[in-house]
Design an enzyme around this catalytic site. Sequence first.
Site, PDB file in Angstrom:
ATOM      1  N   HIS A  51       5.201  -3.236   9.199  1.00 53.58           N
ATOM      2  CA  HIS A  51       3.782  -2.910   9.367  1.00 53.58           C
ATOM      3  C   HIS A  51       3.423  -1.577   8.703  1.00 53.58           C
ATOM      4  O   HIS A  51       4.151  -0.610   8.813  1.00 53.58           O
ATOM      5  CB  HIS A  51       3.475  -2.832  10.877  1.00 53.58           C
ATOM      6  CG  HIS A  51       2.056  -2.494  11.175  1.00 53.58           C
ATOM      7  ND1 HIS A  51       1.686  -1.393  11.915  1.00 53.58           N
ATOM      8  CD2 HIS A  51       0.902  -3.114  10.827  1.00 53.58           C
ATOM      9  CE1 HIS A  51       0.365  -1.360  12.023  1.00 53.58           C
ATOM     10  NE2 HIS A  51      -0.130  -2.392  11.367  1.00 53.58           N
ATOM     11  N   GLU A 111       3.523  -5.343   5.132  1.00 53.05           N
ATOM     12  CA  GLU A 111       2.058  -5.329   5.165  1.00 53.05           C
ATOM     13  C   GLU A 111       1.598  -3.983   4.648  1.00 53.05           C
ATOM     14  O   GLU A 111       2.136  -2.942   5.026  1.00 53.05           O
ATOM     15  CB  GLU A 111       1.570  -5.549   6.601  1.00 53.05           C
ATOM     16  CG  GLU A 111       0.062  -5.588   6.720  1.00 53.05           C
ATOM     17  CD  GLU A 111      -0.502  -4.456   7.572  1.00 53.05           C
ATOM     18  OE1 GLU A 111      -1.613  -4.615   8.073  1.00 53.05           O
ATOM     19  OE2 GLU A 111       0.160  -3.404   7.724  1.00 53.05           O
ATOM     20  N   ASP A 152      -1.925  -1.651   3.555  1.00 59.25           N
ATOM     21  CA  ASP A 152      -3.380  -1.507   3.681  1.00 59.25           C
ATOM     22  C   ASP A 152      -3.986  -1.171   2.327  1.00 59.25           C
ATOM     23  O   ASP A 152      -3.441  -0.350   1.586  1.00 59.25           O
ATOM     24  CB  ASP A 152      -3.707  -0.383   4.673  1.00 59.25           C
ATOM     25  CG  ASP A 152      -3.156  -0.680   6.054  1.00 59.25           C
ATOM     26  OD1 ASP A 152      -3.631  -1.652   6.666  1.00 59.25           O
ATOM     27  OD2 ASP A 152      -2.255   0.039   6.517  1.00 59.25           O
ATOM     28  N   HIS A 161      -4.211   3.652   5.443  1.00 59.16           N
ATOM     29  CA  HIS A 161      -4.772   3.153   6.698  1.00 59.16           C
ATOM     30  C   HIS A 161      -5.735   4.167   7.302  1.00 59.16           C
ATOM     31  O   HIS A 161      -6.872   3.853   7.596  1.00 59.16           O
ATOM     32  CB  HIS A 161      -3.649   2.832   7.691  1.00 59.16           C
ATOM     33  CG  HIS A 161      -4.123   2.127   8.919  1.00 59.16           C
ATOM     34  ND1 HIS A 161      -4.869   2.757   9.900  1.00 59.16           N
ATOM     35  CD2 HIS A 161      -3.972   0.842   9.333  1.00 59.16           C
ATOM     36  CE1 HIS A 161      -5.150   1.886  10.861  1.00 59.16           C
ATOM     37  NE2 HIS A 161      -4.621   0.719  10.535  1.00 59.16           N
ATOM     38  N   ASP A 190      -3.552  -6.019   3.529  1.00 58.73           N
ATOM     39  CA  ASP A 190      -4.577  -5.914   4.571  1.00 58.73           C
ATOM     40  C   ASP A 190      -5.780  -5.240   3.922  1.00 58.73           C
ATOM     41  O   ASP A 190      -5.808  -4.026   3.738  1.00 58.73           O
ATOM     42  CB  ASP A 190      -4.013  -5.089   5.735  1.00 58.73           C
ATOM     43  CG  ASP A 190      -4.978  -4.988   6.901  1.00 58.73           C
ATOM     44  OD1 ASP A 190      -6.160  -5.367   6.745  1.00 58.73           O
ATOM     45  OD2 ASP A 190      -4.567  -4.508   7.975  1.00 58.73           O
TER      46      ASP A 190
END
Length: 272
Positions: free
Chosen positions: A5, A25, A27, A41, A84
């Site tokens: 993450h 993942e 951002d 993020h 994301d």
Amino acid sequence: WIMGHMVNNIKQIDEFVNLGSNAIETDVSFDKKANPEYTYHGTPCDCGRDCLRWEYFNDFVKALRTATTPGNSKYDKLFLVVFDLKTGSLYDYQASEAGTKLAKNLLQHYRNNGNNGGRAYIILSIPNLKHFKLITGFQQTLKGEGHAELLDKVGYDFSGNDDIGDVQKIYEKAGVTGHVWQSDGITNCLLRGFTRINAAVANRDSANGIINKVYYWTVDKRQTTRDTLDANVDGIMTNYPDITVEILNEDAYKTKFRIATYEDNPWETFKE
């Protein structure tokens, strides 16, 4: 799939793969003209994480290409990337343009214009159902550039925890018939029940559902990991991939689940 993450800094690619992630993942924030700008993020983010790590998007994608090109030691360990897409900063009408610009950028810096570029599968994760034209803009651009074949490696996710029926309707509107992952979850600072993840799994396993794979985020605790596996998900997004690996090796899970490999197709629904 063990999905590391918030991997927004080049050094973190190695860090998460070494802990057992076979997916990450990342951002993606956009500038005012809908160009992908940073892998960032920002605050607030998950408890226990540094929210401010970042790279310029192009730099991150080039490093990712290196890591996922044959010959690199990480090549057969990292084969799925969830972008994301932080489209909340954009106007709704910019969604298609964001898809176009993202496609051009990834074609050049990640796929190397189709010439021995990065080989990972990519999921475009969109937080707002209204922004479904990002998908159509992305697809039309790759087709227009003569690289429709690269869409074989692209999948889709709507991450806003919307009603599953509404998500399915939007995919129909966008003309998407496969390559669908469905996320559900909440920051690790809070607890969330399994009602919606169970609905997503039911859609995946039904004859007329559109979902191929389901993942849950952010799963950091051992007991939450067990509960998530008991819900029959395909992916776990976590800040601690090593904990996911540890639980998968427990007697209750090691015969039922295995860690995905490069040979596994992330768009195929698993049938028991």
